[in-house]
Design an enzyme around this catalytic site. Sequence first.
Site, PDB file in Angstrom:
ATOM      1  N   HIS A   1      41.490  46.335  44.024  1.00  0.00           N
ATOM      2  CA  HIS A   1      41.187  44.978  43.558  1.00  0.00           C
ATOM      3  C   HIS A   1      42.282  43.970  43.959  1.00  0.00           C
ATOM      4  O   HIS A   1      42.012  42.934  44.548  1.00  0.00           O
ATOM      5  CB  HIS A   1      41.109  44.970  42.029  1.00  0.00           C
ATOM      6  CG  HIS A   1      40.200  45.984  41.425  1.00  0.00           C
ATOM      7  ND1 HIS A   1      38.831  45.887  41.501  1.00  0.00           N
ATOM      8  CD2 HIS A   1      40.451  47.099  40.694  1.00  0.00           C
ATOM      9  CE1 HIS A   1      38.295  46.904  40.842  1.00  0.00           C
ATOM     10  NE2 HIS A   1      39.246  47.657  40.350  1.00  0.00           N
TER      11      HIS A   1
HETATM   12  C1  BDR Z   1      41.761  44.533  37.522  1.00  0.00           C
HETATM   13  O1  BDR Z   1      42.054  45.228  36.317  1.00  0.00           O
HETATM   14  C2  BDR Z   1      43.126  46.105  36.510  1.00  0.00           C
HETATM   15  O2  BDR Z   1      42.854  47.344  35.985  1.00  0.00           O
HETATM   16  C3  BDR Z   1      43.415  46.141  37.984  1.00  0.00           C
HETATM   17  O3  BDR Z   1      44.793  46.271  38.207  1.00  0.00           O
HETATM   18  C4  BDR Z   1      42.883  44.835  38.488  1.00  0.00           C
HETATM   19  O4  BDR Z   1      43.858  43.824  38.419  1.00  0.00           O
HETATM   20  C5  BDR Z   1      40.385  44.951  38.005  1.00  0.00           C
HETATM   21  O5  BDR Z   1      39.435  44.625  37.065  1.00  0.00           O
END
Ligand code: BDR
Length: 318
Positions: free
Chosen positions: A238
């Site tokens: 992400h």
């Molecule tokens: C986001 O949530 C976190 O768990 C990850 O690091 C990312 O920033 C994804 O939904």
Amino acid sequence: MAARQKILIDCDPGHDDAVAILFAARHMDLVGVTSVHGNNSLENTTRNALAVVEMGKLDVPVAKGCAEPLAQEPVGIAAMHGKSGLDGAEIAEPTRRVIDTHAVDFIIAMAEQHKEELILATIGPETNIAMALRREPRLKNWIREITVMGGSTTLGNITPVAEFNIFADVEAAWAVYESGIPLRMVGYNVTRQTGFDQGDIDRMRGSGKKVAGVLADLMAFYLEKQRQGYGLTVAPMHDVCAIVPYVDDSLIDYLHTSARIELNGTYTRGMTVCDLRNLKSVAATNMRNATAPNALVAVNARSRALIDRVVDTLLTYD
Ligand code: BDR
Ligand code: CA
């Protein structure tokens, strides 16, 4: 050669946060890392940020930020990242220490020092940024752009419609999205399918490099969690998706439109309401809720090429 773009990363490491930091440091002028609650407690996300900076031998200050959301109850730790927030590998306790300045003050100081140049990346809950905006309204003129990993144009991960970073501090996200600072948002709709597969993990492990080996162990853990939780065959990267466009702008497509934060709603709190209608004329269509564009919203990515670029970069670490 063009000067490297300046970036500050506000984060909650986090497996994908770690990759975002290491990627940014290789391609950009990373002026600092600030920690925030989110994937885990502030203590753990701060320790993890220090450990990542140490692992990459990065000469980058780390400042500790806010431990709780602005108004809501904390959402609790994210199971995807394990008990420590960075489970899956043996990572030595970092010897580095945070700087004396609070993350909120550090963000303001860096924005003032690098006026109209600094890109602020928010890849965790947006609490520190919202606090900084409240404390120093001139931040709006100083920051060049905020790049957000958060939200979604379609499905969520923590609720059917809300993505974790937004949901973990909805009021903070609202303050950032309404700030008037140019936003670049990459959400779960794109990042969910943009991740390391088993082949990428094998490639990192097989490289014989120390950092890549640690990352391979971390990502194997994270991939298994993603398999168990969502049936995914990739470990979504992400957060690095918020950094990639400054290195290669051909990998993610954006639409300039309106993205607003849903504060209420029985089932929709924390949703990013993105206007993808492509309305040409509100008067002609008589459609409702058309608000001014405030963000570049990611709608598509060349995921394989993007991930190859990220792995190539990680393999440059010894
Ligand atoms: C986001 O949530 C976190 O768990 C990850 O690091 C990312 O920033 C994804 O939904
Ligand atoms: Ca994160």
